[in-house]
Scaffold this active site. Structure first.
Site, PDB file in Angstrom:
ATOM      1  N   ASP A 290      -8.006  -4.091  -1.623  1.00  0.00           N
ATOM      2  CA  ASP A 290      -6.572  -4.338  -1.482  1.00  0.00           C
ATOM      3  C   ASP A 290      -5.874  -3.719  -2.705  1.00  0.00           C
ATOM      4  OD1 ASP A 290      -4.435  -6.112   0.085  1.00  0.00           O
ATOM      5  OD2 ASP A 290      -4.233  -6.689  -2.016  1.00  0.00           O
TER       6      ASP A 290
ATOM      7  N   HIS B 251      -9.053  -7.532   7.228  1.00  0.00           N
ATOM      8  CA  HIS B 251      -8.658  -7.131   5.878  1.00  0.00           C
ATOM      9  C   HIS B 251      -9.571  -7.705   4.799  1.00  0.00           C
ATOM     10  CE1 HIS B 251      -5.981  -5.571   2.858  1.00  0.00           C
ATOM     11  NE2 HIS B 251      -5.860  -6.754   2.295  1.00  0.00           N
TER      12      HIS B 251
END
Length: 385
Positions: free
Chosen positions: A122, A360
């Protein structure tokens, strides 16, 4: 008076400790493989809204492969102390060069002159990329996860002959407000002064907000079917899920509330148990979100982006690879970035892995596969693409 911190529920062989990084922080880190001196070092860098704890399921596997593995709470997060994490902070603390100094200082404090790899997920993916770009002598390879790195911002080229073109992505984000219904990009929202209080005091409660946020961005939510966007245009960005391109009149807690999983799903969620979720909730309840939000404020502020043009045109030349969940929109959210990373920015790009059964939060959702891909890459037998 120092606060009393609860013990973290860590796997056997993982310890928690604090190290002064020489850059104004006493960094909290998790580590494994420390019992055997002389091991090559791997650094794991988390994103938002995560912590060193996000790597709990891969640390021991990487240590078992022969590495000293360290995962710090980064600046403004978790149990790391120092700096100003408030909205009134000097955002210069959160520039990528200073975040690289944080990691470099920690590595040197631990007695290493170089690392086998820096791995970032991320927002941590960008920090890892900048580590490899600025100090390739120290960070000998890089694994970027979920967020592709498209290189440093460029100086406008050839402007002696014509005006510089405006940023298409910036224009597209701004144009979201004119859609019907109006939308807003989550990064713009995260830069607003009320974003912290919206999340810290979420109407459904902080823990329920985080449960919904983690769920909707995972492979567990059946609505995640990522695909490349055709262009950086508002109409294309509007195809992203609401947690990326939000209704203009909603907060993030309001946006994700409708995706809250039911009790049966929560009870069966093997990758994020209630006990594990409680760690994230208690840490962010204690510290707030503003430290992490300041990363977004800094990266979206031209005053702090402009100095990064010092590295305009620089490439990442150490071995690199990319990992993401196949259900993660993160690698598609900025049109062209994934291709730029593979084809232009990384000159020694080895592999891209899109892992099934993960969204994610790939290192939490599919930790064994992630760890095996990292080890295979470090052993230099990853297939080219």
């Amino acid at each position: 008076m120092s606060e009393t911190l609860q013990d973290l529920p860590l796997p056997e062989g993982v310890r928690s400790r604090f190290v002064d990084n020489g850059n104004g922080l006493v960094m909290h880190l998790l580590e494994a493989g420390y019992e055997s001196p002389g091991r090559p070092c791997i650094v794991l860098l988390h994103g938002f809204p995560e912590l060193a704890f996000s790597w709990r399921k891969v640390i021991t596997t990487l240590a078992d492969a022969g590495y000293h593995v360290i995962a710090p709470d980064q600046r403004g997060y978790g149990r790391t102390r120092g700096g100003n994490a408030g909205f009134d902070a000097d955002l210069a603390e959160f520039t990528f060069p200073n975040l690289v100094r944080d990691v470099l200082g920690l590595v040197f404090a631990l007695g290493y002159r170089e690392t086998a790899a820096v791995v970032g997920h991320d927002f941590g993916s960008f920090v890892a990329a900048w580590c490899a770009l600025i100090r390739p002598d120290v960070f000998r390879s890089v694994v970027m996860m979920s967020a592709p790195f498209a290189g440093p911002p460029d100086f406008a080229f050839g402007t002696a002959f014509h005006d510089a073109a405006p940023s298409a992505m910036t224009d597209a984000m701004s144009a979201l407000a004119s859609l019907d219904p109006p939308r807003k990009h989550y990064q713009r929202y995260f830069c607003e002064p009320q974003a912290h209080d919206d999340m810290q005091h979420a109407p459904q409660g902080l823990r329920s907000f985080l449960r919904a946020y983690f769920h909707v961005k995972s492979a567990d939510w059946q609505g995640n079917h990522p695909h490349p966007l055709a262009a950086p245009a508002a109409e294309e960005l509007a195809l992203l899920p609401a947690y990326y391109v939000m209704p203009a009149d909603k907060t993030m807690p309001e946006t994700v509330e409708e995706y809250m999983p039911d009790a049966a799903h929560i009870a069966s969620c093997a990758w994020l148990s209630d006990e594990e979720l409680a760690v994230f909730a208690s840490e962010f309840e204690r510290t707030g979100f503003q430290g992490g939000l300041n990363w977004y404020r800094c990266s979206n502020d031209e005053r702090y982006r402009a100095p990064l043009r010092l590295w305009s045109g620089r490439t990442i030349d150490v071995p690199s690879c990319f990992i993401a969940g196949s259900s993660d929109w993160g690698y598609c959210q900025r049109p062209g970035d994934f291709e730029a990373m593979r084809q232009r920015v990384c000159t020694n790009f080895r592999a891209a892995h899109l892992i099934e059964g993960a969204g994610h939060w790939v290192q939490q959702e599919q930790p064994r596969t992630v760890a095996s891909r990292i080890v295979r890459f470090l052993r230099q037998d990853a297939p080219g693409i």
